[in-house]
Design a protein around this motif. Structure first.
Motif, PDB file in Angstrom:
ATOM      1  N   UNK A 148      -2.589 -14.732 -22.987  1.00 20.32           N
ATOM      2  CA  UNK A 148      -1.305 -14.218 -22.493  1.00 20.32           C
ATOM      3  C   UNK A 148      -1.043 -14.694 -21.076  1.00 20.32           C
ATOM      4  N   UNK A 149      -2.064 -14.632 -20.231  1.00 22.43           N
ATOM      5  CA  UNK A 149      -1.901 -15.087 -18.840  1.00 22.43           C
ATOM      6  C   UNK A 149      -1.621 -16.579 -18.783  1.00 22.43           C
ATOM      7  N   UNK A 150      -2.260 -17.353 -19.651  1.00 24.24           N
ATOM      8  CA  UNK A 150      -2.018 -18.794 -19.690  1.00 24.24           C
ATOM      9  C   UNK A 150      -0.572 -19.085 -20.095  1.00 24.24           C
ATOM     10  N   UNK A 151      -0.074 -18.337 -21.060  1.00 21.81           N
ATOM     11  CA  UNK A 151       1.314 -18.523 -21.496  1.00 21.81           C
ATOM     12  C   UNK A 151       2.281 -18.171 -20.378  1.00 21.81           C
ATOM     13  N   UNK A 152       1.966 -17.134 -19.624  1.00 20.01           N
ATOM     14  CA  UNK A 152       2.814 -16.766 -18.482  1.00 20.01           C
ATOM     15  C   UNK A 152       2.823 -17.877 -17.434  1.00 20.01           C
ATOM     16  N   UNK A 153       1.675 -18.507 -17.226  1.00 17.46           N
ATOM     17  CA  UNK A 153       1.611 -19.635 -16.298  1.00 17.46           C
ATOM     18  C   UNK A 153       2.491 -20.788 -16.777  1.00 17.46           C
ATOM     19  N   UNK A 154       2.524 -21.011 -18.078  1.00 17.19           N
ATOM     20  CA  UNK A 154       3.370 -22.068 -18.642  1.00 17.19           C
ATOM     21  C   UNK A 154       4.851 -21.764 -18.388  1.00 17.19           C
ATOM     22  N   UNK A 155       5.220 -20.506 -18.500  1.00 15.15           N
ATOM     23  CA  UNK A 155       6.603 -20.108 -18.209  1.00 15.15           C
ATOM     24  C   UNK A 155       6.925 -20.362 -16.743  1.00 15.15           C
ATOM     25  N   UNK A 156       5.994 -20.029 -15.865  1.00 10.07           N
ATOM     26  CA  UNK A 156       6.190 -20.289 -14.429  1.00 10.07           C
ATOM     27  C   UNK A 156       6.428 -21.772 -14.179  1.00 10.07           C
ATOM     28  N   UNK A 157       5.667 -22.629 -14.855  1.00  8.25           N
ATOM     29  CA  UNK A 157       5.816 -24.072 -14.667  1.00  8.25           C
ATOM     30  C   UNK A 157       7.166 -24.559 -15.182  1.00  8.25           C
ATOM     31  N   UNK A 158       7.589 -24.032 -16.321  1.00  3.62           N
ATOM     32  CA  UNK A 158       8.897 -24.403 -16.864  1.00  3.62           C
ATOM     33  C   UNK A 158      10.023 -23.979 -15.922  1.00  3.62           C
ATOM     34  N   UNK A 159       9.868 -22.801 -15.315  1.00  4.39           N
ATOM     35  CA  UNK A 159      10.890 -22.352 -14.362  1.00  4.39           C
ATOM     36  C   UNK A 159      10.943 -23.277 -13.154  1.00  4.39           C
ATOM     37  N   UNK A 160       9.790 -23.732 -12.689  1.00  6.19           N
ATOM     38  CA  UNK A 160       9.748 -24.673 -11.561  1.00  6.19           C
ATOM     39  C   UNK A 160      10.418 -25.991 -11.945  1.00  6.19           C
ATOM     40  N   UNK A 161      10.189 -26.437 -13.176  1.00  6.20           N
ATOM     41  CA  UNK A 161      10.842 -27.665 -13.657  1.00  6.20           C
ATOM     42  C   UNK A 161      12.360 -27.489 -13.678  1.00  6.20           C
ATOM     43  N   UNK A 162      12.813 -26.332 -14.145  1.00  7.86           N
ATOM     44  CA  UNK A 162      14.256 -26.068 -14.204  1.00  7.86           C
ATOM     45  C   UNK A 162      14.859 -26.024 -12.809  1.00  7.86           C
ATOM     46  N   UNK A 163      14.121 -25.474 -11.866  1.00  5.85           N
ATOM     47  CA  UNK A 163      14.602 -25.407 -10.487  1.00  5.85           C
ATOM     48  C   UNK A 163      14.802 -26.817  -9.924  1.00  5.85           C
ATOM     49  N   UNK A 164      13.871 -27.715 -10.218  1.00 11.58           N
ATOM     50  CA  UNK A 164      13.999 -29.094  -9.740  1.00 11.58           C
ATOM     51  C   UNK A 164      15.180 -29.799 -10.412  1.00 11.58           C
ATOM     52  N   UNK A 165      15.356 -29.567 -11.712  1.00 17.37           N
ATOM     53  CA  UNK A 165      16.489 -30.169 -12.421  1.00 17.37           C
ATOM     54  C   UNK A 165      17.800 -29.686 -11.823  1.00 17.37           C
ATOM     55  N   UNK A 166      17.898 -28.382 -11.533  1.00 19.22           N
ATOM     56  CA  UNK A 166      19.137 -27.850 -10.987  1.00 19.22           C
ATOM     57  C   UNK A 166      19.432 -28.416  -9.602  1.00 19.22           C
ATOM     58  N   UNK A 167      18.417 -28.527  -8.761  1.00 22.27           N
ATOM     59  CA  UNK A 167      18.640 -29.080  -7.423  1.00 22.27           C
ATOM     60  C   UNK A 167      19.145 -30.516  -7.508  1.00 22.27           C
ATOM     61  N   UNK A 168      18.549 -31.291  -8.396  1.00 18.87           N
ATOM     62  CA  UNK A 168      18.983 -32.677  -8.586  1.00 18.87           C
ATOM     63  C   UNK A 168      20.399 -32.726  -9.139  1.00 18.87           C
TER      64      UNK A 168
END
Length: 215
Positions: A148-168
């Motif tokens: 469960x914690x690993x899956x939550x970490x994956x969500x955190x990474x996806x959110x960081x990816x989305x943040x970079x896409x939005x800034x670009x």
């Protein structure tokens, strides 16, 4: 018979969490199809309606969970944790509906690559959210808690990816789009879609707290 009626009851909260997560994924996938087929008026209306239907179904689950919180004597996890988790999940469904309706209300004419990328990341976040939620009933098991914690970490990474896409996307929008109306429309869509991933991260953070407290 009387004794059995007096026994403390535990509402089936985990099953309701799973039902809600299923509705979130349904809404996300319908939204993805809306983006893919945006140029087809008939399909656009169909998938817009499917997003609405999934959001309304999620609302009903949220209402049932909040009702059970007040009528269940014993809950499997802390009542405040239940309340916070289901309402954060409902925010995800609401944002997907808001994104779809905003595209329709603002009369967005075409889908940009940035919208497609943010949509893809949103769908992945929602799918990982569903997986994390499905693990909650067995988080007392160390392997399940770790998963469960690993899956939550994956969500955190996806959110960081989305943040970079939005800034670009924002940078390109303000540099290259001459039509102010299009800037306003697309900016709103980008922000909503990035907020979907933000809210998924909020759900992940709540699940992490539940896991750490109850495992």
């Amino acid at each position: 018979m009387l004794f059995s009626k007096l026994l403390p009851k535990e509402g089936n909260f985990f099953e309701l969490f799973n039902q809600h997560a299923d509705r979130i994924v349904e809404a996300a996938k319908a939204f993805s199809l809306l983006v893919t087929h945006y140029g087809d008026d008939r399909l656009r209306e169909q998938y817009l309606q499917e997003v609405d239907n999934a959001e309304h179904a999620a609302d009903r689950v949220t209402h049932e969970v909040n009702r059970l919180i007040h009528t269940t004597f014993i809950t499997p996890i802390d009542r405040e944790q239940i309340h916070t988790l289901i309402n954060l999940m409902d925010d995800v469904a609401d944002l997907l509906q808001d994104s779809a309706q905003t595209m329709s209300l603002y009369d967005v004419r075409h889908m940009t690559e940035s919208i497609k990328r943010l949509t893809d990341l949103s769908v992945k976040c929602c799918e990982r959210l569903r997986h994390a939620v499905s693990l909650l009933p067995k988080i007392a098991e160390p392997a399940t808690a770790e998963a469960a914690l690993k899956t939550c970490e994956e969500i955190d990474q996806l959110e960081s990816d989305a943040d970079r896409v939005m800034r670009s996307a924002m940078s390109a929008l303000f540099r290259n789009e001459p039509d102010v109306r299009e800037v306003i429309k697309l900016k709103a869509i980008y922000e909503l879609l990035e907020t979907v991933t933000d809210k998924c991260e909020d759900v992940a953070n709540q699940i992490e707290g539940i896991v750490l407290e109850n495992s």
